[in-house]
Design a protein around this motif. Structure first.
Motif, PDB file in Angstrom:
ATOM      1  N   VAL A  17      39.644  42.545  50.882  1.00  0.00           N
ATOM      2  CA  VAL A  17      39.804  41.815  52.135  1.00  0.00           C
ATOM      3  C   VAL A  17      40.965  40.833  52.029  1.00  0.00           C
ATOM      4  CG1 VAL A  17      38.693  40.219  53.726  1.00  0.00           C
ATOM      5  CG2 VAL A  17      37.361  42.057  52.694  1.00  0.00           C
ATOM      6  N   TYR A  18      41.053  40.102  50.921  1.00  0.00           N
ATOM      7  CA  TYR A  18      42.117  39.118  50.715  1.00  0.00           C
ATOM      8  C   TYR A  18      42.992  39.544  49.546  1.00  0.00           C
ATOM      9  CZ  TYR A  18      39.097  36.226  53.616  1.00  0.00           C
ATOM     10  OH  TYR A  18      38.322  35.754  54.632  1.00  0.00           O
ATOM     11  N   LYS A  19      44.269  39.268  49.631  1.00  0.00           N
ATOM     12  CA  LYS A  19      45.215  39.569  48.553  1.00  0.00           C
ATOM     13  C   LYS A  19      45.041  38.546  47.421  1.00  0.00           C
ATOM     14  CE  LYS A  19      47.292  42.850  50.840  1.00  0.00           C
ATOM     15  NZ  LYS A  19      46.795  44.167  50.681  1.00  0.00           N
ATOM     16  N   VAL A  20      45.418  38.947  46.220  1.00  0.00           N
ATOM     17  CA  VAL A  20      45.245  38.102  45.028  1.00  0.00           C
ATOM     18  C   VAL A  20      45.914  36.734  45.181  1.00  0.00           C
ATOM     19  CG1 VAL A  20      45.727  37.920  42.556  1.00  0.00           C
ATOM     20  CG2 VAL A  20      44.838  40.064  43.493  1.00  0.00           C
ATOM     21  N   PRO A  21      47.153  36.623  45.662  1.00  0.00           N
ATOM     22  CA  PRO A  21      47.741  35.279  45.814  1.00  0.00           C
ATOM     23  C   PRO A  21      46.915  34.359  46.711  1.00  0.00           C
ATOM     24  CG  PRO A  21      49.454  36.933  45.977  1.00  0.00           C
ATOM     25  CD  PRO A  21      48.140  37.676  45.982  1.00  0.00           C
ATOM     26  N   HIS A  22      46.344  34.925  47.776  1.00  0.00           N
ATOM     27  CA  HIS A  22      45.492  34.125  48.665  1.00  0.00           C
ATOM     28  C   HIS A  22      44.249  33.631  47.915  1.00  0.00           C
ATOM     29  CE1 HIS A  22      43.447  32.822  52.340  1.00  0.00           C
ATOM     30  NE2 HIS A  22      42.371  33.395  51.831  1.00  0.00           N
ATOM     31  N   LEU A  23      43.635  34.496  47.125  1.00  0.00           N
ATOM     32  CA  LEU A  23      42.444  34.103  46.369  1.00  0.00           C
ATOM     33  C   LEU A  23      42.755  33.017  45.343  1.00  0.00           C
ATOM     34  CD1 LEU A  23      40.913  37.646  45.812  1.00  0.00           C
ATOM     35  CD2 LEU A  23      40.099  35.876  47.378  1.00  0.00           C
ATOM     36  N   ILE A  24      43.895  33.137  44.680  1.00  0.00           N
ATOM     37  CA  ILE A  24      44.288  32.110  43.702  1.00  0.00           C
ATOM     38  C   ILE A  24      44.526  30.781  44.409  1.00  0.00           C
ATOM     39  CG2 ILE A  24      46.092  31.410  42.074  1.00  0.00           C
ATOM     40  CD1 ILE A  24      46.379  34.416  41.387  1.00  0.00           C
ATOM     41  N   TYR A  41      43.253  29.748  47.262  1.00  0.00           N
ATOM     42  CA  TYR A  41      41.970  29.232  47.746  1.00  0.00           C
ATOM     43  C   TYR A  41      41.176  28.601  46.600  1.00  0.00           C
ATOM     44  CZ  TYR A  41      37.299  29.082  49.723  1.00  0.00           C
ATOM     45  OH  TYR A  41      36.061  28.661  50.139  1.00  0.00           O
ATOM     46  N   CYS A  42      41.054  29.333  45.497  1.00  0.00           N
ATOM     47  CA  CYS A  42      40.275  28.825  44.355  1.00  0.00           C
ATOM     48  C   CYS A  42      40.905  27.575  43.756  1.00  0.00           C
ATOM     49  CB  CYS A  42      40.134  29.904  43.289  1.00  0.00           C
ATOM     50  SG  CYS A  42      39.070  31.267  43.778  1.00  0.00           S
ATOM     51  N   SER A  43      42.241  27.499  43.745  1.00  0.00           N
ATOM     52  CA  SER A  43      42.899  26.332  43.148  1.00  0.00           C
ATOM     53  C   SER A  43      42.681  25.071  43.982  1.00  0.00           C
ATOM     54  CB  SER A  43      44.389  26.596  42.943  1.00  0.00           C
ATOM     55  OG  SER A  43      45.047  26.727  44.177  1.00  0.00           O
ATOM     56  N   ASN A  44      42.272  25.219  45.236  1.00  0.00           N
ATOM     57  CA  ASN A  44      41.902  24.048  46.037  1.00  0.00           C
ATOM     58  C   ASN A  44      40.508  23.548  45.692  1.00  0.00           C
ATOM     59  OD1 ASN A  44      44.191  23.610  47.670  1.00  0.00           O
ATOM     60  ND2 ASN A  44      43.657  25.397  48.890  1.00  0.00           N
ATOM     61  N   LEU A  45      39.711  24.372  45.023  1.00  0.00           N
ATOM     62  CA  LEU A  45      38.332  24.016  44.699  1.00  0.00           C
ATOM     63  C   LEU A  45      38.149  23.584  43.254  1.00  0.00           C
ATOM     64  CD1 LEU A  45      36.609  27.046  46.459  1.00  0.00           C
ATOM     65  CD2 LEU A  45      36.893  24.726  47.358  1.00  0.00           C
ATOM     66  N   MET A  46      39.059  24.004  42.368  1.00  0.00           N
ATOM     67  CA  MET A  46      38.882  23.720  40.941  1.00  0.00           C
ATOM     68  C   MET A  46      40.234  23.704  40.249  1.00  0.00           C
ATOM     69  SD  MET A  46      37.468  27.446  39.763  1.00  0.00           S
ATOM     70  CE  MET A  46      36.555  27.717  41.267  1.00  0.00           C
ATOM     71  N   SER A  47      40.244  23.143  39.059  1.00  0.00           N
ATOM     72  CA  SER A  47      41.445  23.172  38.224  1.00  0.00           C
ATOM     73  C   SER A  47      41.341  24.341  37.266  1.00  0.00           C
ATOM     74  CB  SER A  47      41.562  21.868  37.421  1.00  0.00           C
ATOM     75  OG  SER A  47      41.695  20.775  38.290  1.00  0.00           O
ATOM     76  N   PHE A  48      42.416  25.067  37.114  1.00  0.00           N
ATOM     77  CA  PHE A  48      42.431  26.191  36.187  1.00  0.00           C
ATOM     78  C   PHE A  48      42.942  25.759  34.825  1.00  0.00           C
ATOM     79  CE2 PHE A  48      42.808  28.577  40.253  1.00  0.00           C
ATOM     80  CZ  PHE A  48      41.646  29.311  40.124  1.00  0.00           C
ATOM     81  N   GLN A  49      42.398  26.375  33.795  1.00  0.00           N
ATOM     82  CA  GLN A  49      42.822  26.162  32.422  1.00  0.00           C
ATOM     83  C   GLN A  49      43.310  27.495  31.879  1.00  0.00           C
ATOM     84  OE1 GLN A  49      42.826  23.057  31.069  1.00  0.00           O
ATOM     85  NE2 GLN A  49      42.130  22.401  33.093  1.00  0.00           N
ATOM     86  N   PRO A  50      44.164  27.472  30.851  1.00  0.00           N
ATOM     87  CA  PRO A  50      44.611  28.740  30.259  1.00  0.00           C
ATOM     88  C   PRO A  50      43.420  29.609  29.856  1.00  0.00           C
ATOM     89  CG  PRO A  50      45.878  26.925  29.376  1.00  0.00           C
ATOM     90  CD  PRO A  50      44.771  26.318  30.192  1.00  0.00           C
ATOM     91  N   ASP A  97      41.356  31.091  32.022  1.00  0.00           N
ATOM     92  CA  ASP A  97      40.390  31.218  33.120  1.00  0.00           C
ATOM     93  C   ASP A  97      40.550  32.563  33.812  1.00  0.00           C
ATOM     94  OD1 ASP A  97      39.337  28.740  32.638  1.00  0.00           O
ATOM     95  OD2 ASP A  97      40.274  27.764  34.360  1.00  0.00           O
ATOM     96  N   ILE A  98      39.438  33.068  34.306  1.00  0.00           N
ATOM     97  CA  ILE A  98      39.422  34.363  34.986  1.00  0.00           C
ATOM     98  C   ILE A  98      38.814  34.188  36.367  1.00  0.00           C
ATOM     99  CG2 ILE A  98      38.413  36.682  34.975  1.00  0.00           C
ATOM    100  CD1 ILE A  98      38.428  36.500  31.919  1.00  0.00           C
ATOM    101  N   ILE A  99      39.408  34.797  37.368  1.00  0.00           N
ATOM    102  CA  ILE A  99      38.820  34.847  38.707  1.00  0.00           C
ATOM    103  C   ILE A  99      38.283  36.259  38.883  1.00  0.00           C
ATOM    104  CG2 ILE A  99      39.192  34.618  41.181  1.00  0.00           C
ATOM    105  CD1 ILE A  99      41.627  32.872  40.544  1.00  0.00           C
ATOM    106  N   SER A 100      36.990  36.393  38.948  1.00  0.00           N
ATOM    107  CA  SER A 100      36.362  37.698  39.140  1.00  0.00           C
ATOM    108  C   SER A 100      36.386  38.009  40.630  1.00  0.00           C
ATOM    109  CB  SER A 100      34.930  37.673  38.606  1.00  0.00           C
ATOM    110  OG  SER A 100      34.337  38.919  38.755  1.00  0.00           O
ATOM    111  N   ILE A 101      37.099  39.077  41.019  1.00  0.00           N
ATOM    112  CA  ILE A 101      37.332  39.317  42.447  1.00  0.00           C
ATOM    113  C   ILE A 101      36.638  40.554  42.994  1.00  0.00           C
ATOM    114  CG2 ILE A 101      39.501  38.058  42.532  1.00  0.00           C
ATOM    115  CD1 ILE A 101      40.948  40.727  42.262  1.00  0.00           C
ATOM    116  N   GLY A 102      35.815  41.211  42.206  1.00  0.00           N
ATOM    117  CA  GLY A 102      35.094  42.340  42.765  1.00  0.00           C
ATOM    118  C   GLY A 102      35.136  43.582  41.896  1.00  0.00           C
ATOM    119  N   THR A 103      34.638  44.640  42.444  1.00  0.00           N
ATOM    120  CA  THR A 103      34.494  45.900  41.726  1.00  0.00           C
ATOM    121  C   THR A 103      35.528  46.903  42.191  1.00  0.00           C
ATOM    122  OG1 THR A 103      32.125  45.470  41.636  1.00  0.00           O
ATOM    123  CG2 THR A 103      32.826  47.707  41.179  1.00  0.00           C
TER     124      THR A 103
END
Length: 66
Positions: free
Chosen positions: A2-9, A11-20, A22-28
């Motif tokens: 539904v959403y492209k990877v840059p959009h997901l990154i 969105y998530c970066s507005n909610l949390m800080s990423f560390q080296p 880190d993984i964003i699990s985006i589905g199957t």
């Protein structure tokens, strides 16, 4: 997806800080489970193992349904 990877990154970066590492699990991916013909699902007592070289691995056991 539904959403492209840059959009997901973004969105998530507005909610949390990423560390080296880190993984964003985006589905199957579409070629597993319900994307197969016939559909194939995990059954009780099966174990999944997944990981990334250099980061580690994780095991997940599927519970038997009551």
């Amino acid at each position: 997806m539904v959403y492209k990877v840059p959009h997901l990154i973004a969105y998530c970066s507005n909610l949390m800080s990423f560390q080296p590492g880190d993984i964003i699990s985006i589905g199957t991916p579409p070629w597993v489970g319900m994307g197969l013909d016939p559909q194939l699902y995990l059954k009780g007592c099966e174990v999944m193992r997944f990981g990334i070289a250099g980061l580690g691995e994780q095991l997940q056991a599927v519970r038997k349904s009551d």
